[in-house]
Design a protein around this motif. Sequence first.
Motif, PDB file in Angstrom:
ATOM      1  N   VAL A   1      44.689  28.478  29.974  1.00  0.00           N
ATOM      2  CA  VAL A   1      46.026  28.662  29.756  1.00  0.00           C
ATOM      3  C   VAL A   1      46.773  29.116  31.202  1.00  0.00           C
ATOM      4  O   VAL A   1      47.616  28.525  32.138  1.00  0.00           O
ATOM      5  CB  VAL A   1      46.590  29.820  29.268  1.00  0.00           C
ATOM      6  CG1 VAL A   1      47.886  30.654  29.551  1.00  0.00           C
ATOM      7  CG2 VAL A   1      46.480  30.416  27.820  1.00  0.00           C
TER       8      VAL A   1
ATOM      9  N   GLU B   1      46.626  25.936  33.127  1.00  0.00           N
ATOM     10  CA  GLU B   1      47.923  25.219  33.050  1.00  0.00           C
ATOM     11  C   GLU B   1      48.868  24.789  33.729  1.00  0.00           C
ATOM     12  O   GLU B   1      50.418  24.858  33.117  1.00  0.00           O
ATOM     13  CB  GLU B   1      47.851  24.545  31.599  1.00  0.00           C
ATOM     14  CG  GLU B   1      46.240  23.878  30.631  1.00  0.00           C
ATOM     15  CD  GLU B   1      46.737  23.490  29.170  1.00  0.00           C
ATOM     16  OE1 GLU B   1      48.143  23.929  29.565  1.00  0.00           O
ATOM     17  OE2 GLU B   1      45.956  23.625  28.826  1.00  0.00           O
TER      18      GLU B   1
ATOM     19  N   TYR C   1      50.844  28.282  33.085  1.00  0.00           N
ATOM     20  CA  TYR C   1      51.760  29.425  32.588  1.00  0.00           C
ATOM     21  C   TYR C   1      50.519  30.379  32.503  1.00  0.00           C
ATOM     22  O   TYR C   1      49.656  31.304  33.309  1.00  0.00           O
ATOM     23  CB  TYR C   1      51.009  29.021  30.793  1.00  0.00           C
ATOM     24  CG  TYR C   1      51.185  27.750  30.526  1.00  0.00           C
ATOM     25  CD1 TYR C   1      52.439  27.371  30.277  1.00  0.00           C
ATOM     26  CD2 TYR C   1      50.656  26.800  30.218  1.00  0.00           C
ATOM     27  CE1 TYR C   1      53.468  26.452  29.250  1.00  0.00           C
ATOM     28  CE2 TYR C   1      51.124  25.712  29.131  1.00  0.00           C
ATOM     29  CZ  TYR C   1      52.839  25.441  29.625  1.00  0.00           C
ATOM     30  OH  TYR C   1      53.003  24.306  29.107  1.00  0.00           O
ATOM     31  N   ASN C   2      51.649  31.892  32.226  1.00  0.00           N
ATOM     32  CA  ASN C   2      51.131  33.088  32.971  1.00  0.00           C
ATOM     33  C   ASN C   2      51.363  34.105  31.924  1.00  0.00           C
ATOM     34  O   ASN C   2      51.687  35.441  32.222  1.00  0.00           O
ATOM     35  CB  ASN C   2      52.191  33.175  34.177  1.00  0.00           C
ATOM     36  CG  ASN C   2      53.280  33.392  34.043  1.00  0.00           C
ATOM     37  OD1 ASN C   2      54.282  33.472  33.143  1.00  0.00           O
ATOM     38  ND2 ASN C   2      54.102  33.292  35.174  1.00  0.00           N
TER      39      ASN C   2
ATOM     40  N   TRP D   1      49.654  39.071  29.918  1.00  0.00           N
ATOM     41  CA  TRP D   1      49.510  37.921  30.374  1.00  0.00           C
ATOM     42  C   TRP D   1      48.906  38.276  32.220  1.00  0.00           C
ATOM     43  O   TRP D   1      48.617  39.597  31.952  1.00  0.00           O
ATOM     44  CB  TRP D   1      51.412  38.280  31.010  1.00  0.00           C
ATOM     45  CG  TRP D   1      51.858  40.233  31.548  1.00  0.00           C
ATOM     46  CD1 TRP D   1      51.721  40.671  32.563  1.00  0.00           C
ATOM     47  CD2 TRP D   1      51.737  40.789  30.869  1.00  0.00           C
ATOM     48  NE1 TRP D   1      51.889  41.852  32.872  1.00  0.00           N
ATOM     49  CE2 TRP D   1      51.446  42.564  31.977  1.00  0.00           C
ATOM     50  CE3 TRP D   1      51.537  41.364  29.467  1.00  0.00           C
ATOM     51  CZ2 TRP D   1      51.649  43.407  31.096  1.00  0.00           C
ATOM     52  CZ3 TRP D   1      51.141  42.524  29.328  1.00  0.00           C
ATOM     53  CH2 TRP D   1      51.771  43.720  29.900  1.00  0.00           C
TER      54      TRP D   1
ATOM     55  N   ARG E   1      56.204  32.402  32.262  1.00  0.00           N
ATOM     56  CA  ARG E   1      56.007  30.958  31.387  1.00  0.00           C
ATOM     57  C   ARG E   1      55.042  30.960  30.313  1.00  0.00           C
ATOM     58  O   ARG E   1      54.035  30.535  30.547  1.00  0.00           O
ATOM     59  CB  ARG E   1      55.407  29.896  32.733  1.00  0.00           C
ATOM     60  CG  ARG E   1      56.568  29.921  33.588  1.00  0.00           C
ATOM     61  CD  ARG E   1      56.163  28.341  34.499  1.00  0.00           C
ATOM     62  NE  ARG E   1      55.889  27.249  33.902  1.00  0.00           N
ATOM     63  CZ  ARG E   1      55.145  26.655  33.547  1.00  0.00           C
ATOM     64  NH1 ARG E   1      54.174  26.403  34.446  1.00  0.00           N
ATOM     65  NH2 ARG E   1      55.248  25.462  33.111  1.00  0.00           N
ATOM     66  N   PRO E   2      55.837  31.413  29.106  1.00  0.00           N
ATOM     67  CA  PRO E   2      55.067  32.040  27.916  1.00  0.00           C
ATOM     68  C   PRO E   2      54.528  29.953  27.620  1.00  0.00           C
ATOM     69  O   PRO E   2      54.318  28.779  27.977  1.00  0.00           O
ATOM     70  CB  PRO E   2      55.822  31.955  26.935  1.00  0.00           C
ATOM     71  CG  PRO E   2      56.926  32.226  27.388  1.00  0.00           C
ATOM     72  CD  PRO E   2      56.734  31.255  28.838  1.00  0.00           C
ATOM     73  N   TYR E   3      52.684  30.545  27.409  1.00  0.00           N
ATOM     74  CA  TYR E   3      51.867  29.125  26.552  1.00  0.00           C
ATOM     75  C   TYR E   3      52.477  28.462  25.011  1.00  0.00           C
ATOM     76  O   TYR E   3      53.248  29.496  24.703  1.00  0.00           O
ATOM     77  CB  TYR E   3      50.412  29.280  26.444  1.00  0.00           C
ATOM     78  CG  TYR E   3      49.688  28.770  26.327  1.00  0.00           C
ATOM     79  CD1 TYR E   3      49.884  27.273  27.560  1.00  0.00           C
ATOM     80  CD2 TYR E   3      49.149  28.487  25.028  1.00  0.00           C
ATOM     81  CE1 TYR E   3      48.277  26.306  27.385  1.00  0.00           C
ATOM     82  CE2 TYR E   3      47.936  26.903  24.435  1.00  0.00           C
ATOM     83  CZ  TYR E   3      47.490  26.536  26.042  1.00  0.00           C
ATOM     84  OH  TYR E   3      46.618  25.640  25.292  1.00  0.00           O
TER      85      TYR E   3
END
Length: 182
Positions: free
Chosen positions: A8, A11, A13-14, A58, A102-104
């Motif tokens: 994650v 890519e 995302y956090n 997170w 930035r949600p996965y």
Amino acid sequence: MAEAIAQVDNEGYNAINFMEYTFLPVRESPNHEHPDFQKTMHWYYPFGPRHPHRLNAWKKQPRRWMGMKAFARELIKNHRFGPPSINLHASGGHLVDFPGIRPYPIDFKLKHYIVLSLDHAIQKYVKKSFDPKEISGMHGWRATATEYDFLLPSQSQMQLFTSDDELDANNPFSEHLIVQQS
């Protein structure tokens, strides 16, 4: 889990949301108060009163100065000095919020064993002392429950667990089954 979280992060995302699968004892199998409860509790339902419901993993965020207005908002909103921080208070810890989140896009799975028997539910919710400020707040029904509010669901109301890969997120419940709905 560590590898999935690293993916994650790679890519870009956090934050990660979890689809919650709530496992409960059922009338046909009511008591699981033992160390191997995960091997004997086979009935679950997907729980998601909203989406996201459990955005509560997170990546640690860098602390940076974001200006006087953001500082003042942080002081007023979260009663703390310093640059804007992670906000968990507004959702009771279920939904993290921070600048640049930035949600996965794919939910992870969370198996939640909220109680192990009807007696355990009563001990956990009825016998607990809540701060008066919590009664109308984030604890909702939990803070005012009586022992008569609890009823074990039938296995016919739930789904049979066969494996983690086959957990079914379709038609998530918005209320927990263990509490009788009025």
